[in-house]
Design an enzyme around this catalytic site. Structure first.
Site, PDB file in Angstrom:
ATOM      1  N   HIS A 192       0.841  -1.195   0.000  1.00  0.00           N
ATOM      2  CA  HIS A 192       0.000   0.000   0.000  1.00  0.00           C
ATOM      3  C   HIS A 192       0.883   1.255   0.000  1.00  0.00           C
ATOM      4  O   HIS A 192       0.648   2.186  -0.779  1.00  0.00           O
ATOM      5  CB  HIS A 192      -0.930  -0.035   1.212  1.00  0.00           C
ATOM      6  CG  HIS A 192      -1.982   1.003   1.210  1.00  0.00           C
ATOM      7  ND1 HIS A 192      -2.025   2.002   2.148  1.00  0.00           N
ATOM      8  CD2 HIS A 192      -3.047   1.201   0.387  1.00  0.00           C
ATOM      9  CE1 HIS A 192      -3.075   2.775   1.910  1.00  0.00           C
ATOM     10  NE2 HIS A 192      -3.712   2.309   0.844  1.00  0.00           N
ATOM     11  N   ASP A 193       1.910   1.267   0.850  1.00  0.00           N
ATOM     12  CA  ASP A 193       2.859   2.387   0.865  1.00  0.00           C
ATOM     13  C   ASP A 193       3.530   2.542  -0.497  1.00  0.00           C
ATOM     14  O   ASP A 193       3.707   3.665  -0.984  1.00  0.00           O
ATOM     15  CB  ASP A 193       3.944   2.180   1.926  1.00  0.00           C
ATOM     16  CG  ASP A 193       3.475   2.439   3.340  1.00  0.00           C
ATOM     17  OD1 ASP A 193       2.357   2.960   3.523  1.00  0.00           O
ATOM     18  OD2 ASP A 193       4.231   2.113   4.277  1.00  0.00           O
TER      19      ASP A 193
END
Length: 163
Positions: A93-94
């Site tokens: 996600h990052d």
């Protein structure tokens, strides 16, 4: 003898800036398919996750793409809440957030990135059953809603959404 060494050394020193400039220019230009690769690694499917994970484990092979692989995992939330291993899903996600922000296309991709996280977390939860699965699913839902609501908050990551 000293004069014979000085000429080749002077030639090497004079050509060094040109060589460095050429190498710098080559590394600065990312491959033309960078956006397609990024998109392929940030879809909601298990195949997309697996492709990203393989690339993450071999980042050197992708260095020409200049992807931002940094992560703080699940930010201020636990990386493994109640023992559920969410850390790698948070890292992906990052990866999506950082690289779409760098590309200037974050707002157009945020909803998919947040859905990607939720699907990754649900895949983690599929490894459990009974009360553990119920607890994992509930935690995954909470994590998803946290990024859905606060994922672009300046308080969280210093970036504002244009939405």
């Amino acid at each position: 003898m000293r004069r014979r060494l000085a000429l080749p050394l002077a030639a090497a020193v004079l050509t060094l800036p040109a060589a460095l400039l050429t190498a710098g220019q080559a590394s600065a230009a990312a491959p033309a398919d960078k956006a397609q690769v990024l998109s392929g690694w940030t879809q909601t499917s298990a195949a997309s996750y697996n492709s990203w994970l393989a690339a993450r484990n071999n980042q050197g092979a992708w260095s020409a793409y200049t992807f931002d692989w940094t992560t703080d995992y699940c930010s201020t939330s636990p990386d493994n809440p109640l023992g559920f291993p969410f850390k790698t899903a948070c890292a992906r996600h990052d990866f999506g957030y950082r690289n779409y922000k760098n590309a200037g296309t974050f707002d157009a991709n945020k909803a998919r990135l947040d859905s990607m996280l939720y699907e990754d977390l649900k895949r983690v939860c599929n490894g459990y059953s009974g009360a553990s699965k119920t607890a994992c699913d509930g935690t995954a839902w909470t994590y998803y809603h946290a990024v859905d609501i606060f994922g672009f908050s300046p308080a969280v990551d210093g970036h504002k959404s244009a939405a």
